[in-house]
Design a protein around this motif. Structure first.
Motif, PDB file in Angstrom:
ATOM      1  N   HIS A  90       3.279 -25.173  10.910  1.00 51.90           N
ATOM      2  CA  HIS A  90       4.461 -25.049  10.058  1.00 51.90           C
ATOM      3  C   HIS A  90       4.391 -26.010   8.867  1.00 51.90           C
ATOM      4  O   HIS A  90       5.052 -25.772   7.856  1.00 51.90           O
ATOM      5  CB  HIS A  90       5.730 -25.366  10.851  1.00 51.90           C
ATOM      6  N   SER A 275      10.859 -12.554  16.276  1.00 53.40           N
ATOM      7  CA  SER A 275      10.637 -13.122  14.943  1.00 53.40           C
ATOM      8  C   SER A 275      11.354 -14.460  14.760  1.00 53.40           C
ATOM      9  O   SER A 275      11.126 -15.149  13.763  1.00 53.40           O
ATOM     10  CB  SER A 275      11.084 -12.138  13.850  1.00 53.40           C
ATOM     11  N   ALA A 276      12.211 -14.825  15.697  1.00 58.60           N
ATOM     12  CA  ALA A 276      12.883 -16.123  15.615  1.00 58.60           C
ATOM     13  C   ALA A 276      11.892 -17.235  15.953  1.00 58.60           C
ATOM     14  O   ALA A 276      11.097 -17.112  16.885  1.00 58.60           O
ATOM     15  CB  ALA A 276      14.076 -16.166  16.567  1.00 58.60           C
ATOM     16  N   THR A 277      11.926 -18.312  15.209  1.00 56.98           N
ATOM     17  CA  THR A 277      10.993 -19.414  15.431  1.00 56.98           C
ATOM     18  C   THR A 277      11.538 -20.382  16.468  1.00 56.98           C
ATOM     19  O   THR A 277      12.747 -20.634  16.542  1.00 56.98           O
ATOM     20  CB  THR A 277      10.713 -20.182  14.128  1.00 56.98           C
ATOM     21  N   LEU A 281      11.164 -24.369  10.542  1.00 58.56           N
ATOM     22  CA  LEU A 281      10.205 -24.107   9.475  1.00 58.56           C
ATOM     23  C   LEU A 281      10.302 -25.209   8.424  1.00 58.56           C
ATOM     24  O   LEU A 281      11.365 -25.774   8.188  1.00 58.56           O
ATOM     25  CB  LEU A 281      10.494 -22.752   8.817  1.00 58.56           C
ATOM     26  N   ARG A 306       2.858 -16.553   2.631  1.00 58.98           N
ATOM     27  CA  ARG A 306       3.871 -16.754   3.667  1.00 58.98           C
ATOM     28  C   ARG A 306       3.836 -18.207   4.149  1.00 58.98           C
ATOM     29  O   ARG A 306       2.767 -18.742   4.437  1.00 58.98           O
ATOM     30  CB  ARG A 306       3.615 -15.819   4.845  1.00 58.98           C
ATOM     31  N   LEU A 310       6.301 -18.803   9.648  1.00 60.48           N
ATOM     32  CA  LEU A 310       7.286 -17.737   9.450  1.00 60.48           C
ATOM     33  C   LEU A 310       6.855 -16.489  10.208  1.00 60.48           C
ATOM     34  O   LEU A 310       5.720 -16.040  10.112  1.00 60.48           O
ATOM     35  CB  LEU A 310       7.429 -17.412   7.958  1.00 60.48           C
ATOM     36  N   ARG A 311       7.788 -15.925  10.946  1.00 58.79           N
ATOM     37  CA  ARG A 311       7.508 -14.754  11.774  1.00 58.79           C
ATOM     38  C   ARG A 311       8.243 -13.549  11.199  1.00 58.79           C
ATOM     39  O   ARG A 311       9.468 -13.579  11.021  1.00 58.79           O
ATOM     40  CB  ARG A 311       7.961 -15.015  13.220  1.00 58.79           C
ATOM     41  N   CYS A 312       7.502 -12.488  10.885  1.00 59.80           N
ATOM     42  CA  CYS A 312       8.125 -11.261  10.380  1.00 59.80           C
ATOM     43  C   CYS A 312       7.391 -10.067  10.974  1.00 59.80           C
ATOM     44  O   CYS A 312       6.162 -10.014  10.947  1.00 59.80           O
ATOM     45  CB  CYS A 312       8.132 -11.218   8.858  1.00 59.80           C
ATOM     46  N   ASP A 327      12.370 -13.890  10.555  1.00 62.26           N
ATOM     47  CA  ASP A 327      12.999 -15.113  11.069  1.00 62.26           C
ATOM     48  C   ASP A 327      14.277 -14.831  11.842  1.00 62.26           C
ATOM     49  O   ASP A 327      15.301 -15.472  11.659  1.00 62.26           O
ATOM     50  CB  ASP A 327      13.282 -16.079   9.906  1.00 62.26           C
ATOM     51  N   TRP A 371      14.109 -14.745  -0.624  1.00 53.87           N
ATOM     52  CA  TRP A 371      13.159 -15.358   0.306  1.00 53.87           C
ATOM     53  C   TRP A 371      12.270 -16.381  -0.412  1.00 53.87           C
ATOM     54  O   TRP A 371      11.995 -17.454   0.115  1.00 53.87           O
ATOM     55  CB  TRP A 371      12.285 -14.281   0.956  1.00 53.87           C
ATOM     56  N   TYR A 376      10.557 -19.088   2.052  1.00 57.22           N
ATOM     57  CA  TYR A 376       9.892 -18.285   3.099  1.00 57.22           C
ATOM     58  C   TYR A 376       8.520 -17.799   2.606  1.00 57.22           C
ATOM     59  O   TYR A 376       7.567 -17.733   3.389  1.00 57.22           O
ATOM     60  CB  TYR A 376      10.752 -17.085   3.484  1.00 57.22           C
TER      61      TYR A 376
END
Length: 381
Positions: A90, A275-277, A281, A306, A310-312, A327, A371, A376
């Motif tokens: 991160h 997708s939640a961290t 971040l 990115r 970050l999770r998408c 996220d 974003w 992000y």
């Protein structure tokens, strides 16, 4: 870019024969490997409030663990301690590069890159992890022992350390820089540092049914869903007041199963949940926010990157409707943008060509600008 070197077999063979089945030593999995972060910078990260870190050592025969942030390390001496820092990907783009060689496993399974610095004799003790991990040896040397999966008794060596009793090793190996040790969930292991060293653990989540049911319940409550009442019209007369009979249990199960069978609901839950961290971040919001026109103009000249961690994602059940999840949040842009959203989620670096035709879509262009302004995605100026 780092390349995973599997000299003796293919990725297909690894996934078929080792993934979630048995541990494996991959000699020189990363050839000519150099540490993506040094010990001093790692120690500096562990001094920050937002970063999750622990220092593990022994006092006499007793294991000890302290949580960061840390102001100094002098009191720990030169031997027998380990500094463990979570989610270093991160905060360090160089450490984030370690994730890319493992792209044959989807990102929703990925957790983070944990980095450990240890002095000679340092370790965290024999333990069992509930996730898959690729331990990539950086500078220095560590000896690793791995036992077979089984009914291993665990105990609290410290309030923050769950250890396992001594085990017979099926792997006993000294890792050198560039070597990788893969360990699936449930296999006991113990690493002891032979000389001051860095290890980079690329971990993959393994969520339990309990975790996911809890997450689903939160999702249903937050979205005000699942309000269909249990109903039993034309119920026969009951003769045993204290009984939940087979037909009752079927009715109860069916009411819950209706939620699980709702494909749209489950798609939104899975996309949002995964997708939640877990860790914060390191978002660097722009001091001078871009407007949409400026962002689009800059994207024509350079790609967006990115931010680390970050999770998408997109889900097969909803991507045709132009839905993606970033996220922990759901975003819907319409069916025409499905291909662009797939590119957004599949690539760590995105260009204007990859995102076409979404950039002509006002709502998407505004959201992408938001974003970027929030950090992000960023331009590598």
């Amino acid at each position: 870019m780092l390349t995973l070197n599997l000299a003796d077999f293919s990725l297909e063979h690894f996934m078929a024969c080792y993934w979630q089945q048995q541990p494996l030593v991959i000699r020189q999995g990363f050839q000519d490997f150099e540490d993506p972060i040094n010990a001093n910078d790692l120690a500096g990260l562990a001094m920050e409030e937002a970063v999750q870190s622990r220092l593990i050592f022994k006092k006499g025969d007793k294991w000890q663990a302290e949580s960061g942030p840390f102001e100094s390390y002098k009191r720990f001496g030169k031997t027998d301690w380990s500094l463990v820092v979570q989610a270093v990907n991160h905060y360090s783009p160089e450490v984030a590069e370690l994730v890319k060689p493992f792209a044959f496993i989807p990102k929703w399974r990925f957790d983070d890159v944990m980095v450990s610095y240890a002095t000679p004799g340092g370790g965290v003790g024999p333990h069992i992890d509930l996730y898959d991990v690729f331990i990539c040896q950086g500078s220095g040397r560590r000896r690793w022992r791995v036992g077979d999966i089984g009914n291993h008794k665990q105990f609290a060596a410290h309030a923050a350390l769950l250890h396992t009793e001594p085990f017979e090793a099926i792997i006993d190996v000294e890792l050198l820089p560039g070597d990788i040790l893969y360990i699936p969930p449930g296999f006991p292991h113990d690493g002891v540092t032979l000389e001051s060293s860095l290890s980079f653990s690329v971990g993959f989540r393994a969520k339990s049914g309990c975790d996911m049911l809890s997450g689903l319940a939160d999702h249903v409550i937050d979205k005000d869903l699942g309000k269909t009442l249990l109903a039993d019209p034309k119920r026969p007369i009951a003769h045993q007041q204290g009984r939940i009979d087979t037909s009752d249990l079927t009715l109860i199960r069916a009411n819950i199963q209706n939620l699980l069978d709702n494909e749209a609901l489950m798609a939104d839950f899975a996309g949002s949940y995964f997708s939640a961290t877990k860790c914060a971040l390191d978002l660097q919001a722009l001091d001078d926010p871009l407007d949409t026109a400026d962002m689009l103009a800059q994207l024509q000249d350079q790609p967006l990157i990115r931010t680390g961690g970050l999770r998408c994602f997109y889900v097969d059940a909803t991507i045709d409707q132009g839905v993606c999840y970033v996220d922990g949040e759901r975003y819907a842009f319409g069916a025409d943008l499905a291909a662009s959203l797939m590119a957004l989620c599949d690539h760590d670096e995105i260009t204007a060509n990859l995102l076409a035709p979404a950039l002509n879509h006002p709502e998407f262009a505004r959201q992408l600008t938001d974003w970027v302004n929030a950090g992000y995605w960023y331009f590598n100026d």
